[in-house]
Design an enzyme around this catalytic site. Structure first.
Site, PDB file in Angstrom:
ATOM      1  N   CYS A 244       0.730  -1.127  -0.068  1.00 24.10           N
ATOM      2  CA  CYS A 244      -0.215  -0.124  -0.160  1.00 24.10           C
ATOM      3  C   CYS A 244       0.989   1.507  -0.094  1.00 24.10           C
ATOM      4  O   CYS A 244       1.532   1.195   0.769  1.00 24.10           O
ATOM      5  CB  CYS A 244      -0.630  -0.208   0.992  1.00 24.10           C
TER       6      CYS A 244
ATOM      7  N   GLU B 207      -3.067   1.333  -6.497  1.00 22.46           N
ATOM      8  CA  GLU B 207      -2.187  -0.080  -6.960  1.00 22.46           C
ATOM      9  C   GLU B 207      -2.711   0.255  -8.080  1.00 22.46           C
ATOM     10  O   GLU B 207      -2.994   0.678  -9.211  1.00 22.46           O
ATOM     11  CB  GLU B 207      -2.395  -1.501  -6.457  1.00 22.46           C
TER      12      GLU B 207
END
Length: 247
Positions: free
Chosen positions: A2, A111
């Protein structure tokens, strides 16, 4: 992993979702990046009168974990993530896993899928049903030689769920609401007692939409970062090098 996320809900919504006391006002944030302040929720251990649950407080910390023992933080890599599989044993995170587990409220995360050498397609990943989620977090207070202190934190990650693995092989750990108290209870729950929480979200929990590469720049902070675009097989721009290298 992340490396970018967003928190766009109101302070009132975060307060209700996480049962936080004394929540301060804050604006929606659409592109939260490493080294910036992030919101973390901790358990004080004290129980208010008439309540069986410890108080939870929200604090701002620097996203970039600095171990308490670090003498020269600039010589360390930027620790924005802690691998859930090894955090309890790693020297950098071991103490925080035992004593300073936190929750990180979020609306979703970004992402990048590699699309060839030097190319990447960003995705906005959010709960399919909308609303808030809470990432597993770790917090540490680092003391400078001069005596001043800085609160720092990292987001715990795990293997990606089967439906997100084609984008990236890692994802943040999501702590479900029914497990908030157990994860935050560092007095009664040792790392081995909460190890079962460090697992991928079930397939179908998240939905992922391709978005424009404007999210690659930290200075872009507008809501249109989350607007879906047609996925391309070759993006002209690559995400920040930190985003793709901190696995």
């Amino acid at each position: 992993m992340c490396g970018r996320f967003a928190l766009t809900s109101t302070p009132e919504a975060v307060e209700t979702f996480l049962d936080v006391i004394e929540m301060e006002d804050f604006p929606p944030r659409y592109n939260i990046a490493p080294t910036q302040p992030i919101l973390m929720v901790t358990s004080s251990g004290a129980r208010p009168h008439g309540s069986n649950l410890p108080e939870r407080r929200a604090v701002l910390v620097r996203w970039g974990f600095i171990p308490a023992w670090a003498k020269a933080p600039k010589e360390l890599p930027l620790l924005i993530n802690a691998r859930g599989e090894t955090a309890a044993e790693k020297a950098s995170f071991r103490a925080a896993m035992r004593h300073r587990r936190t929750l990180v409220p979020a609306s979703g995360f970004y992402e990048w899928r590699r699309a060839g050498r030097g190319r990447a397609q960003p995705f906005w990943v959010r709960p399919r049903d909308g609303g808030l989620i809470a990432f597993a977090g770790l917090m540490e207070t680092w003391s400078e030689p001069g005596g001043s202190e800085i609160d720092t934190g990292a987001i715990v990650t795990t293997a990606a769920s089967s439906d997100l693995a084609s984008i990236h092989h890692r994802m943040p750990v999501v702590i479900r609401r029914e497990h908030f108290s157990r994860w935050l209870d560092c007095m009664g729950q040792e790392p081995r007692d909460v190890a079962d929480l460090l697992r991928p979200a079930e397939p179908g929990f998240f939905e992922a939409s391709p978005v424009s590469d404007k999210v690659n720049k930290v200075s872009n902070v507008d809501p249109d970062l989350q607007e879906p675009v047609e996925e391309t097989s070759s993006s002209e721009h690559v995400a920040d090098p930190e985003q793709l290298s901190l696995l």
